[in-house]
Enzyme design. Structure first.
Site, PDB file in Angstrom:
ATOM      1  CD1 TRP A 163       3.922  15.413 -22.432  1.00 52.96           C
ATOM      2  CD2 TRP A 163       6.117  15.543 -22.841  1.00 52.96           C
ATOM      3  NE1 TRP A 163       4.386  16.581 -21.868  1.00 52.96           N
ATOM      4  CE2 TRP A 163       5.736  16.688 -22.105  1.00 52.96           C
ATOM      5  CE3 TRP A 163       7.461  15.405 -23.209  1.00 52.96           C
ATOM      6  CZ2 TRP A 163       6.646  17.677 -21.733  1.00 52.96           C
ATOM      7  CZ3 TRP A 163       8.361  16.380 -22.838  1.00 52.96           C
ATOM      8  CH2 TRP A 163       7.953  17.499 -22.112  1.00 52.96           C
ATOM      9  CG  ASN A 164       9.186  13.194 -19.303  1.00 52.89           C
ATOM     10  OD1 ASN A 164       8.241  12.453 -19.033  1.00 52.89           O
ATOM     11  ND2 ASN A 164      10.095  13.537 -18.400  1.00 52.89           N
ATOM     12  CE  LYS A 196      -4.171  10.371 -20.304  1.00 51.38           C
ATOM     13  NZ  LYS A 196      -3.593  10.840 -21.569  1.00 51.38           N
ATOM     14  N   PRO A 197      -1.681   6.856 -21.744  1.00 50.09           N
ATOM     15  CG  PRO A 197      -1.165   6.144 -23.918  1.00 50.09           C
ATOM     16  CD  PRO A 197      -2.187   5.996 -22.828  1.00 50.09           C
ATOM     17  N   GLY A 227       3.514  13.069 -13.800  1.00 47.52           N
ATOM     18  CA  GLY A 227       3.238  14.264 -14.602  1.00 47.52           C
ATOM     19  C   GLY A 227       3.495  15.512 -13.785  1.00 47.52           C
ATOM     20  CB  SER A 228       2.486  18.969 -14.377  1.00 51.21           C
ATOM     21  OG  SER A 228       1.077  18.845 -14.407  1.00 51.21           O
ATOM     22  CD  GLU A 247       7.183   8.702  -8.447  1.00 52.66           C
ATOM     23  OE1 GLU A 247       8.096   9.534  -8.297  1.00 52.66           O
ATOM     24  OE2 GLU A 247       7.004   7.753  -7.672  1.00 52.66           O
ATOM     25  CG  LEU A 248       3.673  15.081  -8.566  1.00 56.12           C
ATOM     26  CD1 LEU A 248       2.935  15.909  -7.523  1.00 56.12           C
ATOM     27  CD2 LEU A 248       2.734  14.661  -9.692  1.00 56.12           C
ATOM     28  CB  CYS A 289      10.877  14.354 -13.590  1.00 54.10           C
ATOM     29  SG  CYS A 289      11.381  12.631 -13.481  1.00 54.10           S
ATOM     30  CD  GLU A 304       9.300  20.415 -13.975  1.00 49.80           C
ATOM     31  OE1 GLU A 304       8.078  20.564 -14.148  1.00 49.80           O
ATOM     32  OE2 GLU A 304       9.814  19.306 -13.748  1.00 49.80           O
TER      33      GLU A 304
HETATM   34  P1  NAD Z   1       0.765  16.650 -17.292  1.00 51.90           P
HETATM   35  O1  NAD Z   1       0.418  16.690 -15.851  1.00 51.90           O
HETATM   36  O2  NAD Z   1       0.267  17.716 -18.172  1.00 51.90           O
HETATM   37  O3  NAD Z   1       0.256  15.286 -17.953  1.00 51.90           O
HETATM   38  C1  NAD Z   1       0.608  14.034 -17.423  1.00 51.90           C
HETATM   39  C2  NAD Z   1      -0.476  13.032 -17.764  1.00 51.90           C
HETATM   40  O4  NAD Z   1      -1.677  13.416 -17.093  1.00 51.90           O
HETATM   41  C3  NAD Z   1      -0.824  12.972 -19.247  1.00 51.90           C
HETATM   42  O5  NAD Z   1      -1.109  11.640 -19.603  1.00 51.90           O
HETATM   43  C4  NAD Z   1      -2.098  13.810 -19.333  1.00 51.90           C
HETATM   44  O6  NAD Z   1      -2.917  13.467 -20.416  1.00 51.90           O
HETATM   45  C5  NAD Z   1      -2.758  13.453 -18.023  1.00 51.90           C
HETATM   46  N1  NAD Z   1      -3.748  14.426 -17.538  1.00 51.90           N
HETATM   47  C6  NAD Z   1      -3.983  15.685 -17.960  1.00 51.90           C
HETATM   48  N2  NAD Z   1      -4.979  16.243 -17.245  1.00 51.90           N
HETATM   49  C7  NAD Z   1      -5.380  15.323 -16.358  1.00 51.90           C
HETATM   50  C8  NAD Z   1      -6.346  15.309 -15.310  1.00 51.90           C
HETATM   51  N3  NAD Z   1      -7.124  16.364 -15.052  1.00 51.90           N
HETATM   52  N4  NAD Z   1      -6.473  14.190 -14.552  1.00 51.90           N
HETATM   53  C9  NAD Z   1      -5.699  13.113 -14.767  1.00 51.90           C
HETATM   54  N5  NAD Z   1      -4.740  13.064 -15.744  1.00 51.90           N
HETATM   55  C10 NAD Z   1      -4.594  14.162 -16.526  1.00 51.90           C
HETATM   56  O7  NAD Z   1       2.345  16.543 -17.354  1.00 51.90           O
HETATM   57  P2  NAD Z   1       3.250  16.510 -18.653  1.00 51.90           P
HETATM   58  O8  NAD Z   1       3.389  17.874 -19.168  1.00 51.90           O
HETATM   59  O9  NAD Z   1       2.795  15.441 -19.569  1.00 51.90           O
HETATM   60  O10 NAD Z   1       4.630  16.004 -18.058  1.00 51.90           O
HETATM   61  C11 NAD Z   1       5.645  16.853 -17.633  1.00 51.90           C
HETATM   62  C12 NAD Z   1       5.691  16.909 -16.144  1.00 51.90           C
HETATM   63  O11 NAD Z   1       5.851  15.581 -15.622  1.00 51.90           O
HETATM   64  C13 NAD Z   1       6.872  17.694 -15.623  1.00 51.90           C
HETATM   65  O12 NAD Z   1       6.461  18.509 -14.557  1.00 51.90           O
HETATM   66  C14 NAD Z   1       7.813  16.620 -15.122  1.00 51.90           C
HETATM   67  O13 NAD Z   1       8.693  17.053 -14.118  1.00 51.90           O
HETATM   68  C15 NAD Z   1       6.862  15.583 -14.636  1.00 51.90           C
HETATM   69  N6  NAD Z   1       7.488  14.274 -14.581  1.00 51.90           N
HETATM   70  C16 NAD Z   1       7.744  13.728 -13.378  1.00 51.90           C
HETATM   71  C17 NAD Z   1       8.381  12.504 -13.301  1.00 51.90           C
HETATM   72  C18 NAD Z   1       8.712  11.878 -11.974  1.00 51.90           C
HETATM   73  O14 NAD Z   1       9.026  10.705 -11.957  1.00 51.90           O
HETATM   74  N7  NAD Z   1       8.687  12.616 -10.883  1.00 51.90           N
HETATM   75  C19 NAD Z   1       8.753  11.839 -14.475  1.00 51.90           C
HETATM   76  C20 NAD Z   1       8.479  12.444 -15.692  1.00 51.90           C
HETATM   77  C21 NAD Z   1       7.837  13.662 -15.736  1.00 51.90           C
END
Ligand code: NAD
Length: 527
Positions: A167-168, A191-192, A242-243, A264-265, A298, A396
């Site tokens: 979402w960020n 999947k946003p 994501g995370s 990309e975490l 991130c 983080e």
């Molecule tokens: P998140 O992992 O909670 O969610 C990311 C995405 O994954 C969302 O669309 C979510 O709905 C989906 N998701 C949730 N559970 C899932 C599952 N079991 N299987 C597959 N997909 C699933 O992360 P967040 O809180 O939305 O984002 C923040 C994190 O993203 C931070 O840790 C940040 O550092 C990281 N991030 C990394 C980058 C990068 O380029 N390295 C860029 C932006 C954000």
């Protein structure tokens, strides 16, 4: 519908008709899905609702995408790039529509949302013009030059690519990884994040206006825990941002299915200020690195290590600069820092700051939730004296909180920068670029910027970008960011046989070949 829309409390692009139209772009296998509320972050009030997809919808979306992909892959690369080049212009022309939605769903300031529009334009231009060369069939050396065969490598699309976005950065991260996938001849199922569906849908609407075939890009909105695993289990490649915790689950499922993925975490990124740094530049750069998008970036900075000779001066100037940042809601330019994106984010930030205080850290500026501005606003915060085992030191935070610490020279700065499980991004400040490059090579991060926070490496779109250690696998941007979405196929056509001719004894053949190999190594143009 909601009061917000009825009261005209939102910018004029955010109308009920627009939300309805965009919701119509969500893929569902049946019509009667439940709905999920979408919040205006600045107020915490429901602005609209969106379709809550189920795993069956993911399956249906992938089927439709796969059928469209076969036709798309047959189109010439020039036809494919034409769509992306048109998107470049449309996104710049219609930026206000995207900025309003991204601000509504994420609560960020307009200037920070604009960085996302910029990114989409840069990505569209870069891949729109460079993809044809990257994807062209390559000639490769044969086993025995001239004699044995000609080899060529063809780059086929993998098929259907799943893009899972956080979402960020709802504009950038919904589309910028999808564009190279599409150019390589793939379909995309996107999947946003749960909270930012409409920004993603608005981008898909613009992509369709640019000429992308209707079924080629599908969007499923709703719960990640439900839809994410279904998507990973049905696509040919998964591009996840994501995370780290979710990334591990995605990687495990991709491994089970033997499909490739890029992850990309998260990060715990540092700014390093060396003893010869220009302090004016370093302070200005560090403010941007720490507080862009209210720290929910991130590659943003959460730790600053300053050479002890400059520490006092840096700290006082940095604290003064942070105190000057304006914080607040607003769909206009002019506010420096916006809101945190949700109650969950606020909770983590408050916990990290409370933990830092309990462990004796000093808060020099900020440190407070600003309920008066909106439900999730938190002040840009600078702490010192943070113990190494404090949560804000090792986890983080993903918010507007940075710790500053003195270090006794370059070696300690490098060691402390590397003392984390993450390895995403760092920045080094020095007036000697060669020294900066040498320090950068010792930092275990996928990207290091010298005399800049993150923008220079991010915007160097021809260069790969991604994390080491717990920050991820694979790279976006550059040739790497496109070739990940291809399957290479080697085709070698035989000219003359390299196996023993009929009637020649194998032993004689082996001796002749041994002598040839010895000679071969000595001839430069054959090596
Ligand atoms: P998140 O992992 O909670 O969610 C990311 C995405 O994954 C969302 O669309 C979510 O709905 C989906 N998701 C949730 N559970 C899932 C599952 N079991 N299987 C597959 N997909 C699933 O992360 P967040 O809180 O939305 O984002 C923040 C994190 O993203 C931070 O840790 C940040 O550092 C990281 N991030 C990394 C980058 C990068 O380029 N390295 C860029 C932006 C954000």
């Amino acid at each position: 519908m909601t009061d917000l829309l009825a009261d005209d409390a939102l910018p004029s692009t955010l109308t009920r008709a627009r939300f309805d139209r965009l919701d119509g772009l969500v893929t569902t296998a049946v019509d009667d899905r439940t709905r999920r509320a979408v919040t205006e972050v600045f107020t915490g009030e429901t602005a609209a609702t969106v379709t809550e997809c189920e795993p069956a919808d993911v399956e249906y979306a992938v089927e439709r995408a796969a059928a469209a992909q076969e036709r798309w892959a047959e189109r010439s690369i020039d036809e494919r790039t034409a769509v992306v080049k048109r998107l470049h212009d449309i996104v710049l022309d219609r930026q206000d529509e995207l900025l309003d939605l991204a601000q509504l769903e994420s609560g960020k300031s307009r200037a920070h949302a604009f960085e996302e529009v910029l990114d989409v334009a840069l990505t569209s231009r870069y891949y729109g013009y460079r993809a044809p060369d990257m994807l062209a069939t390559e000639r490769r050396d044969a086993a025995v030059p001239v004699l044995s065969s000609k080899a060529e490598v063809v780059h086929h699309p993998v098929g259907v690519v799943g893009v899972i976005a956080p979402w960020n950065y709802p504009i950038t991260l919904a589309i910028s990884d999808a564009l190279p996938a599409l150019l390589a001849g793939n379909a995309v199922v996107l999947k946003p994040a749960e909270t930012t569906p409409y920004t993603a849908l608005a981008l898909v609407e613009l992509l369709r206006e640019a000429g992308i075939p209707h079924d080629l890009v599908q969007v499923v909105t709703g719960d990640g825990g439900e839809l994410g695993p279904a998507l990973v289990d049905s696509v040919d490649y998964i591009s996840f941002t994501g995370s780290t915790a979710t990334g591990r689950e995605v990687a495990a499922a991709a491994g089970r299915n033997l499909v490739d993925c890029s992850l990309e975490l998260g990060g715990k990124n540092s700014v390093v200020v060396l003893d010869d740094a220009d302090l004016d530049d370093a302070v200005e750069g560090a403010v941007g690195a720490c507080f862009t998008n209210a720290g929910q970036l991130c590659i943003g900075t959460e730790r600053i290590f300053v050479d002890e000779s400059l520490y006092d001066e840096f700290l006082s100037r940095f604290v003064a600069a942070v105190s000057d940042l304006s914080l607040g809601p607003g769909y206009e330019y002019g506010v420096d820092v916006g809101s945190l994106a949700s109650g969950d984010q606020l909770e983590t930030v408050e916990e990290h700051v409370a933990d830092a205080r309990e462990r004796g850290a000093t808060v020099h500026v900020g440190g407070d939730h600003r309920r008066d501005l909106g439900p999730y606003f938190f002040e840009p915060t600078v702490v010192t004296g943070l113990p190494d085992d404090a949560r804000a030191a090792c986890e983080e935070t993903f918010g507007p909180v940075v710790s500053v610490a003195p270090v006794a020279g370059e070696r300690e700065a490098i060691e402390r920068t590397n003392d984390t499980d993450y390895g995403l991004n760092a920045s080094v400040w020095t007036t000697n670029r060669d020294r900066g490059r040498a320090v950068a090579r010792e930092i275990d991060c996928g990207t290091v910027t010298i005399n800049g926070g993150y923008l220079e490496t991010w915007a160097a779109i021809d260069a790969p970008m991604g994390g080491r250690k717990d920050s991820g696998l694979g790279r976006r941007h550059g040739k790497e960011g496109l070739m990940r979405y291809t399957e290479s196929q080697t085709i070698a056509a035989r000219n003359y046989p390299v196996t023993p001719p009929i009637g020649v004894q194998s032993e004689w053949y082996a001796r002749a070949l041994t002598a040839s190999l010895r000679l071969w190594r000595k001839v430069p143009f054959l090596r």
